[in-house]
Design an enzyme around this catalytic site. Structure first.
Site, PDB file in Angstrom:
ATOM      1  N   ASP A  35       0.842  -1.203   0.000  1.00  0.00           N
ATOM      2  CA  ASP A  35       0.000   0.000   0.000  1.00  0.00           C
ATOM      3  C   ASP A  35       0.876   1.252   0.000  1.00  0.00           C
ATOM      4  OD1 ASP A  35      -1.796   2.165   1.028  1.00  0.00           O
ATOM      5  OD2 ASP A  35      -3.228   0.516   1.213  1.00  0.00           O
ATOM      6  N   ALA A  86      -6.154  -1.823  -4.348  1.00  0.00           N
ATOM      7  CA  ALA A  86      -5.602  -0.462  -4.352  1.00  0.00           C
ATOM      8  C   ALA A  86      -6.199   0.364  -5.476  1.00  0.00           C
ATOM      9  CB  ALA A  86      -4.077  -0.521  -4.507  1.00  0.00           C
ATOM     10  N   GLU A  88      -7.673   4.755  -6.337  1.00  0.00           N
ATOM     11  CA  GLU A  88      -8.319   5.998  -5.919  1.00  0.00           C
ATOM     12  C   GLU A  88      -9.802   5.679  -6.015  1.00  0.00           C
ATOM     13  OE1 GLU A  88      -7.227   8.792  -4.691  1.00  0.00           O
ATOM     14  OE2 GLU A  88      -5.101   8.304  -4.881  1.00  0.00           O
ATOM     15  N   THR A 133     -16.038  -2.436  -9.471  1.00  0.00           N
ATOM     16  CA  THR A 133     -17.232  -1.751  -8.978  1.00  0.00           C
ATOM     17  C   THR A 133     -18.412  -1.920  -9.933  1.00  0.00           C
ATOM     18  OG1 THR A 133     -18.105   0.467  -8.553  1.00  0.00           O
ATOM     19  CG2 THR A 133     -16.281   0.341 -10.078  1.00  0.00           C
ATOM     20  N   ASP A 134     -19.617  -1.775  -9.401  1.00  0.00           N
ATOM     21  CA  ASP A 134     -20.819  -1.785 -10.255  1.00  0.00           C
ATOM     22  C   ASP A 134     -20.912  -0.505 -11.093  1.00  0.00           C
ATOM     23  OD1 ASP A 134     -21.445  -0.023  -8.195  1.00  0.00           O
ATOM     24  OD2 ASP A 134     -23.350  -0.971  -7.651  1.00  0.00           O
ATOM     25  N   GLU A 135     -20.115   0.522 -10.724  1.00  0.00           N
ATOM     26  CA  GLU A 135     -20.234   1.811 -11.435  1.00  0.00           C
ATOM     27  C   GLU A 135     -19.798   1.717 -12.899  1.00  0.00           C
ATOM     28  OE1 GLU A 135     -19.050   5.316  -9.415  1.00  0.00           O
ATOM     29  OE2 GLU A 135     -19.815   4.623  -7.491  1.00  0.00           O
ATOM     30  N   TYR A 158     -13.767   8.372 -12.215  1.00  0.00           N
ATOM     31  CA  TYR A 158     -13.495   7.182 -11.383  1.00  0.00           C
ATOM     32  C   TYR A 158     -13.969   5.918 -12.085  1.00  0.00           C
ATOM     33  CZ  TYR A 158     -14.505   3.525  -7.969  1.00  0.00           C
ATOM     34  OH  TYR A 158     -14.606   2.304  -7.338  1.00  0.00           O
ATOM     35  N   LYS A 162     -11.861   2.670 -13.584  1.00  0.00           N
ATOM     36  CA  LYS A 162     -12.066   1.280 -13.140  1.00  0.00           C
ATOM     37  C   LYS A 162     -12.435   0.399 -14.340  1.00  0.00           C
ATOM     38  CE  LYS A 162     -11.980  -0.236  -9.485  1.00  0.00           C
ATOM     39  NZ  LYS A 162     -10.879  -0.787  -8.625  1.00  0.00           N
ATOM     40  N   LEU A 198     -20.599   8.714   1.968  1.00  0.00           N
ATOM     41  CA  LEU A 198     -21.895   9.153   2.517  1.00  0.00           C
ATOM     42  C   LEU A 198     -22.165   8.668   3.942  1.00  0.00           C
ATOM     43  CD1 LEU A 198     -24.681  10.560   2.058  1.00  0.00           C
ATOM     44  CD2 LEU A 198     -25.546   8.305   1.411  1.00  0.00           C
ATOM     45  N   ASN A 257     -30.739   7.661  -1.064  1.00  0.00           N
ATOM     46  CA  ASN A 257     -29.792   8.281  -0.134  1.00  0.00           C
ATOM     47  C   ASN A 257     -30.491   8.925   1.057  1.00  0.00           C
ATOM     48  OD1 ASN A 257     -27.661   7.538  -1.762  1.00  0.00           O
ATOM     49  ND2 ASN A 257     -27.653   9.477  -2.902  1.00  0.00           N
ATOM     50  N   ASP A 294     -26.194  19.168  -6.641  1.00  0.00           N
ATOM     51  CA  ASP A 294     -25.985  17.775  -7.027  1.00  0.00           C
ATOM     52  C   ASP A 294     -24.553  17.521  -7.514  1.00  0.00           C
ATOM     53  OD1 ASP A 294     -26.728  15.168  -7.317  1.00  0.00           O
ATOM     54  OD2 ASP A 294     -28.245  15.518  -8.864  1.00  0.00           O
TER      55      ASP A 294
END
Ligand code: NAD
Ligand code: DAU
Length: 358
Positions: A35, A86, A88, A133-135, A158, A162, A198, A257, A294
């Protein structure tokens, strides 16, 4: 597997993963935590592991983009598997400055793959598991789910970084035959999460009597998974997943949210009533909720279909959201020293520079 390199092991999920493997599985080998210790890396999150597993846990400070250091670490510790956390990881930071996301998430992943392939050529490498990630799948409307076959459609720097790293991992499987697996997971929460995200942000701001910022109309939906459930899934994929395959991991626990933030306020009223908190000066926790501008390009809804990992590897979630979130709030109330340390350094300066009223 004897010597597993966990990249990003000082971060939120990586540190929980290392603890999970040592305490909850039959693994008898060594873990090497590699790391860079960026603002998000914190060795205090592994103090218990450091003392309990002195002979099997090792830390190496290094950047995944530094080939020389990576390959030296592979050789020194005879690394036979990599679990690659690892990165960001914070979307808002990627909007403010994407450079580090490109360097670490894309270039860093490439360097690790290159080192893994070099070891595989010498016959001493088992598997490279890439945590994603699911993003990468983009944004959903009110209906439908992300499947392993959903086309990629990343929207933020981001998620684009990914997505690139996922493609590189697959390319190393198809082109060079490297043994790889990939997992794409939904939003995690739980102990040791950095307070820019969040859930910890809402808990800590509420306790300090500060505004709880909710982006837009608060109706964006995330699919929440307790971090230990993510760790058990990654471990299963690493051990039993099929070479070259992708597995979705999710909480099957969709929440808006605003629902999440209100739930946190309710739990706080129960565990630390606002009437007893001197920072609240007569207010209720819910009075602190503030709708703010937003996030640019804010994905509306994420929801994961995780039937494949359930059917093929026998995984399932252990924690439901109500239990997990209560444990998480309690953890943040009980771990003031960890919080004070993490909030005192670089994070404080960053918040000051980028946000008003936080
Ligand atoms: P985090 O930000 O808490 O931790 C990231 C860790 O990586 C830190 O310890 C940091 O020091 C380290 N790191 C960053 N750049 C590095 C570099 N160049 N070289 C070596 N180490 C470096 O992140 P997290 O939330 O624990 O996420 C871990 C992984 O899981 C990421 O790959 C992320 O994309 C993925 N993921 C996260 C979530 C989530 O909800 N947090 C969900 C799905 C997938
Ligand atoms: O879906 C998985 C992803 O989840 C991971 O890949 C990322 O690494 C991780 O950071 C997380 O991304 P999100 O952007 O979903 O997480 P974050 O906690 O930043 O935001 C969750 C939701 O809450 C999102 O819709 C934005 C909103 N939000 C966030 C913050 C920080 C607010 O309304 N107010 C806030 O102050």
């Amino acid at each position: 597997m004897n010597n597993i390199m966990v990249t990003g092991g000082a971060g939120f999920i990586g540190s929980n993963f290392i603890r999970y493997v040592f305490n909850n599985t039959d693994f008898k080998g060594n873990i090497i935590n590699y790391d860079k210790l960026t603002y998000a890396g914190n060795l205090e999150s592994l103090k218990d592991i450091e003392s309990k597993y002195k002979k099997r846990y090792f830390f190496v400070k290094g950047d995944i983009s530094d080939y020389k250091k990576v390959i030296e670490t592979f050789k020194k510790y005879k690394i036979d598997s990599v679990v690659h956390f690892a990165a960001e990881s914070h979307v808002d930071r990627s909007i403010l400055g994407p450079e580090d996301f490109i360097k670490t998430n894309i270039n860093g992943t490439f360097i690790l793959l290159k080192a893994a392939l070099e070891s595989a050529k010498n016959g001493s490498f088992y598997r490279f598991h890439h945590v994603s990630t699911d993003e990468v799948y983009g944004s959903l409307g009110p209906k439908g789910y992300f499947y392993e076959t959903t086309p990629y459609d990343p929207r933020s720097p981001y998620s684009a970084s990914k997505a690139s790293s996922d493609h590189l991992v697959r390319a190393y499987y198809h082109t060079y035959g490297l043994n790889v697996t990939i997992s794409n997971c939904s939003n995690n929460y739980g102990p040791y999460q950095f307070p820019e995200k969040l859930i910890p942000l809402s808990i800590l701001n509420a306790v300090e009597g500060k505004d709880i910022p909710v982006y837009g109309d608060g109706k964006n939906v995330r699919d929440w998974l307790y971090v230990q459930d993510h760790c058990s899934a990654v471990w299963l994929v690493l051990k039993n997943g099929e070479n070259g395959k992708t597995y979705n991991i999710g909480g099957e626990s969709e929440k808006k949210n605003i629902e999440v933030v209100k739930k946190i306020c309710d739990i706080l009223e129960e565990l630390y009533p606002s009437s007893e908190n001197p920072n609240l000066s007569g207010k209720k926790y819910k009075d602190l909720i503030k709708f703010v501008k937003d996030r640019p390009g804010h994905d509306r809804r994420y929801a994961i279909n995780c039937d494949k990992i359930k059917k093929e590897l026998g995984w399932k979630q252990k924690y439901d959201f109500d239990d997990g979130i209560k444990q998480t709030v309690k953890w943040y109330l009980d771990n003031k020293e960890w919080i004070n340390n993490i909030k005192s350094g670089e994070y404080k300066k960053w918040i000051k520079k980028n946000y008003i009223n936080r």
